[in-house]
Motif scaffolding. Structure first.
Motif, PDB file in Angstrom:
ATOM      1  N   LEU A  68      -0.759   4.922  -1.564  1.00 19.29           N
ATOM      2  CA  LEU A  68      -2.246   4.772  -1.194  1.00 19.29           C
ATOM      3  C   LEU A  68      -2.110   5.488   0.015  1.00 19.29           C
ATOM      4  CD1 LEU A  68      -3.329   1.262  -1.988  1.00 19.29           C
ATOM      5  CD2 LEU A  68      -3.752   3.194  -3.286  1.00 19.29           C
ATOM      6  N   VAL A  69      -3.194   6.243   0.436  1.00 14.13           N
ATOM      7  CA  VAL A  69      -3.127   7.117   1.459  1.00 14.13           C
ATOM      8  C   VAL A  69      -3.354   6.696   2.872  1.00 14.13           C
ATOM      9  CG1 VAL A  69      -4.792   9.117   2.398  1.00 14.13           C
ATOM     10  CG2 VAL A  69      -4.357   9.044   0.114  1.00 14.13           C
ATOM     11  N   ASP A 114     -12.354   9.263  -5.354  1.00 17.45           N
ATOM     12  CA  ASP A 114     -10.881   9.063  -5.038  1.00 17.45           C
ATOM     13  C   ASP A 114     -11.027   7.933  -3.769  1.00 17.45           C
ATOM     14  OD1 ASP A 114      -9.698  10.547  -6.797  1.00 17.45           O
ATOM     15  OD2 ASP A 114      -9.668  12.441  -5.531  1.00 17.45           O
ATOM     16  N   ASN A 115     -12.115   8.373  -2.801  1.00 20.18           N
ATOM     17  CA  ASN A 115     -12.095   7.361  -1.658  1.00 20.18           C
ATOM     18  C   ASN A 115     -12.424   5.964  -2.208  1.00 20.18           C
ATOM     19  OD1 ASN A 115     -11.683   9.400  -0.198  1.00 20.18           O
ATOM     20  ND2 ASN A 115     -13.786   9.696   0.491  1.00 20.18           N
ATOM     21  N   SER A 125      -8.859  -0.541  -3.646  1.00 25.34           N
ATOM     22  CA  SER A 125      -7.565  -0.942  -3.933  1.00 25.34           C
ATOM     23  C   SER A 125      -6.972  -1.504  -2.827  1.00 25.34           C
ATOM     24  CB  SER A 125      -6.560   0.281  -4.455  1.00 25.34           C
ATOM     25  OG  SER A 125      -7.176   0.645  -5.527  1.00 25.34           O
ATOM     26  N   GLU A 126      -7.138  -0.959  -1.526  1.00 27.26           N
ATOM     27  CA  GLU A 126      -6.541  -1.427  -0.256  1.00 27.26           C
ATOM     28  C   GLU A 126      -7.193  -2.645  -0.049  1.00 27.26           C
ATOM     29  OE1 GLU A 126      -7.317   1.822   2.127  1.00 27.26           O
ATOM     30  OE2 GLU A 126      -5.763   3.027   1.547  1.00 27.26           O
ATOM     31  N   THR A 149      -9.495   4.019  -3.723  1.00 28.38           N
ATOM     32  CA  THR A 149      -8.398   3.976  -2.566  1.00 28.38           C
ATOM     33  C   THR A 149      -9.009   2.837  -1.777  1.00 28.38           C
ATOM     34  OG1 THR A 149      -7.665   6.253  -2.647  1.00 28.38           O
ATOM     35  CG2 THR A 149      -7.322   4.709  -0.777  1.00 28.38           C
ATOM     36  N   SER A 150     -10.169   2.766  -1.565  1.00 27.70           N
ATOM     37  CA  SER A 150     -10.755   1.700  -0.739  1.00 27.70           C
ATOM     38  C   SER A 150     -10.649   0.307  -1.280  1.00 27.70           C
ATOM     39  CB  SER A 150     -12.225   2.160  -0.237  1.00 27.70           C
ATOM     40  OG  SER A 150     -12.830   1.088   0.504  1.00 27.70           O
ATOM     41  N   SER A 198       0.856  -1.017   0.055  1.00 24.68           N
ATOM     42  CA  SER A 198       0.056  -0.011  -0.174  1.00 24.68           C
ATOM     43  C   SER A 198       1.012   1.071   0.048  1.00 24.68           C
ATOM     44  CB  SER A 198      -0.812  -0.068   1.286  1.00 24.68           C
ATOM     45  OG  SER A 198      -1.878  -1.144   1.185  1.00 24.68           O
TER      46      SER A 198
END
Length: 723
Positions: free
Chosen positions: A52-53, A155-156, A162-163, A159-160, A47
């Motif tokens: 990733l954030v 974006d959320n 992906s994680e 990202t979510s 990550s």
């Protein structure tokens, strides 16, 4: 002073024995803990490398998936977690699109959506429930941070997803490739143990070694074990192609266990009732038949599950006994004939019960052998298509779980709006996660306390990590070393049943509160704020599950009891016959699983609930068999009216139980028996039509004896205890 060589050798031998014992007991636990740590570190590193954030979502995914040691369970959970995350993120997009910057309407819609997901998680008692859990709190995790910035939702979502994908991939690969523990091995080993216990149960029903209460508790334990085997089967098909190819046989095995177990339990109850009415001739004749069959069943030290050859030998003995059963039965009928027509009917009823039970056991044994020889010999596929047993909870109970979730989220959201606390988003998220997780736990009241303890420990650990360790770290290797003790601690607690929820809560909320970001931010205020809000959300969810219609309370149990009685009053009496027996058995099984969490005494204690479950099972199954047999037999024109009266009376006995309606049911059974006795074929040479009549009389006699023996747990005033 030097140690003699013999003594030194003895010390070395003792040390080796201790090490081996430790390896057999603690070794698998420590291996799994280290695998969990490796998967967490891998997910965190990937990550961060992908910039990733917030790697915490990937970390949380790993610790939840690695709750189980077996790779098949990890992959099964990962599959449904992925589906749940997709549904949850789609819902987040819809909610943000409908209510951009409308906080009140958004939170109302979010509460209703999460309540619906919690209802689904509580209703489906299998891996489907995990998908509902994720669909609920994934929406919350993705949508809440974007409530004031609607355009950030895209974006959320990216990202979510992906994680979560990284977490699923890391957990699945580590579990499957590094010293894997297969569900297949556990499934076959547990299945053999369950089979051995079931054969001993069959032997106990034949020898009458156990009382009705002891036999009921044994049956309850076997039903719970079978449900666990179904969970293992659902996971095993993800990792083993051979088991996946023979999934139909494993599904059939579950249904045939329910049928065989119920038939032998009914046989035991029939013989108990026969003793109670005092018919020694019929009782002795049925006992002789049962004793002859009991001699074929191996003792506990010679369980047919030990070797496949023994299982096949046992199956061959069953076939031989079945071929000789008619002659054995005729010899005993000659002895009973002189005792009168009533005794002869009771004997024929007992013989029919035994014959059907043995036939059901033989079918069960066929699929058991087929599964056992998956890896030793080719098997012939059965042409019979299996019927899946869907495990579900009571709709009202599930709706209550959804209502608790809505209430908890609404309370926290109202506090957020009224106080203007900017950090309360974490409280809503934690209340959502806790409500969703509690809905799938068998004992939510105990789980709430353990989850609160785990969250508190993780908060303290996150303070140590954020303010003492993290500022001193330089590089990913140091970060991994700093994370390791905390993940090891939580994973080790999660390895023991008594502390599993504490360990799970610690790992989830440590990953959540450690607030690893990319890049890292030192923000004490945000850390303390997140800790307070997380504890608040969990506390409110725990309070809701402990106070509002608690899962183990009398209201919930009363709903299940009424649902059980409805199975007989509606389904068994008037339901469509196609597949009815299996649907009925699965409904009774679900009720039995609820009994396991009830206290042994109380207003709705375990003993009374057990009595209701077996009364419903015995009477309901025999009524269904009566209806099925009546459809295939050529009966006089007076039978349909007699059957209608019988079904109406039995339905009333379970819809509104009282002594009066039970007496009406007994009279209706007597009238139905009189109609069958008017055919006067019982003394003729056995043929197909006579066998139908014998089976119908067996079902009617069993139901009649069950009512006469007060199988229904009625109070002295004629009411039932849940009214």
């Amino acid at each position: 002073m030097t140690t003699p060589p013999a003594a030194a050798f003895g010390n070395l031998k003792n040390t080796t024995a201790v090490v081996r014992l430790f390896g057999r007991t603690e070794g698998p636990i420590l291996i799994h803990v280290l695998k969990t740590l490796l998967a967490v570190i891998a997910a965190t590193g990937i990550s961060m490398r992908l910039e990733l954030v917030a790697p915490r979502t990937a970390m949380v995914t790993v610790v939840i998936l690695m709750m189980h040691r077996q790779s098949g369970m990890v992959m099964a959970r990962g599959f449904y977690r992925g589906l749940g995350m997709l549904a949850g993120n789609l819902a987040a997009l819809v909610l943000i699109a409908l209510f951009p910057q409308e906080r009140v309407l958004f939170l109302v819609a979010l509460s209703l959506w999460i309540g619906l997901c919690v209802w689904g998680a509580a209703y489906y008692r299998n891996y489907q429930s995990y998908g509902f859990v994720l669909a609920g709190y994934a929406t919350c995790i993705t949508a809440l941070p974007a409530i004031d910035h609607p355009y950030a939702i895209f974006d959320n979502v990216v990202t979510s997803l992906s994680e979560v994908s990284i977490g699923i991939l890391c957990a699945s690969l580590v579990s499957a490739l590094i010293l894997p523990q297969k569900v297949r091995d556990m499934l076959l080993r547990t299945g053999e143990k369950h089979f051995a216990g079931f054969i001993l149960f069959v032997r106990s029903t034949l020898t009458m070694d156990l009382s009705s209460d002891e036999l009921g508790r044994t049956h309850l334990r076997l039903v719970a074990e079978r449900a666990q085997l179904e969970n293992l089967r659902s996971a095993a098909v993800f990792e083993d192609p051979a088991l996946r190819a023979h999934n139909d046989a494993m599904i059939r095995l579950a249904g045939r266990f329910l049928d065989a177990g119920a038939r032998f339990h009914s046989l035991h109850q029939f013989r108990h009732c026969l003793r109670a009415i005092g018919d020694p001739q019929a009782t002795a004749a049925v006992d002789r038949l049962c004793a002859a069959f009991a001699m074929l069943i191996p003792d506990s030290d010679e369980s047919p599950a030990a070797e496949l050859s023994q299982s096949k030998l046992f199956a061959g003995n069953l076939d031989k006994w079945t071929d000789e059963f008619t002659q054995t039965c005729d010899a005993n009928r000659l002895v009973v004939r002189g005792a009168g027509p009533q005794s002869l009917q009771y004997f024929d009823s007992g013989a029919a019960q035994l014959e059907e039970a043995v036939t059901s056991l033989r079918l069960y044994l066929t699929d058991f052998i087929a599964i056992r020889q998956l890896y030793t010999a080719p098997t012939r596929a059965s042409v019979e298509q299996p019927v899946r047993i869907v495990t579900t909870a009571n709709r009202m109970v599930s709706a209550a779980a959804g209502g608790r979730a809505i209430l908890a989220i609404a309370v926290v959201s109202l506090f957020w709006i009224a106080s203007g606390w900017t950090g309360a988003t974490s409280a809503v998220i934690s209340a959502t996660i806790a409500s969703a997780l509690y809905s799938v736990m068998p004992a939510p009241a105990q789980a709430t306390r353990q989850m609160v303890a785990g969250c508190l420990l993780s908060w303290l650990a996150s303070l140590l990590f954020n303010f003492y360790l993290l500022p001193r770290l330089d590089g990913f290797a140091a970060l991994a070393a700093a994370i390791a003790p905390f993940i090891i601690f939580g994973s080790y607690l999660n390895s023991f049943p008594k502390t599993a929820t504490i360990g799970l809560g610690f790992n989830i909320y440590f990953c959540f509160l450690s607030n690893l970001t990319n890049p890292s931010v030192y923000a004490p205020t945000i850390t303390f704020d997140a800790g307070f809000s997380t504890m608040l959300g969990i506390g409110v969810a725990s309070l809701a599950y402990s106070i509002v219609a608690p899962y183990g309370g009398d209201w919930v149990t009363g709903l299940y009891l009424r649902q059980l009685r409805r199975l007989v009053a509606k389904d068994a009496c008037y339901g469509r016959l196609s597949g009815l027996m299996l649907r009925f058995d699965s409904g009774v099984r679900d009720f039995m699983q609820q009994i396991a969490i009830r206290p042994p005494a109380g207003r709705l204690g375990q003993g009374e609930l057990l009595a209701w479950s077996f009364a419903s099972m015995e009477i309901g199954r025999n009524l269904i068999e009566l209806r099925e047999t009546a459809q295939a037999a050529a009966l006089p024109s007076t039978w349909p009216a007699a059957e209608t009266t019988l079904r109406t009376a039995i339905s009333a006995a379970f819809s509104a139980p009282s002594k009066r309606v039970v007496q009406d049911a007994v009279r209706a059974i007597g009238h139905a028996l009189a109609v069958l006795d008017g055919i006067n074929e019982i003394d003729k040479k056995p043929n197909v039509e006579t066998k139908f009549l014998v089976r119908m009389r067996a079902s009617l006699n069993f139901i009649r004896l069950s009512f006469l023996d007060r199988l229904l747990p009625l109070d002295l005033d004629g009411s039932v205890s849940d009214r």
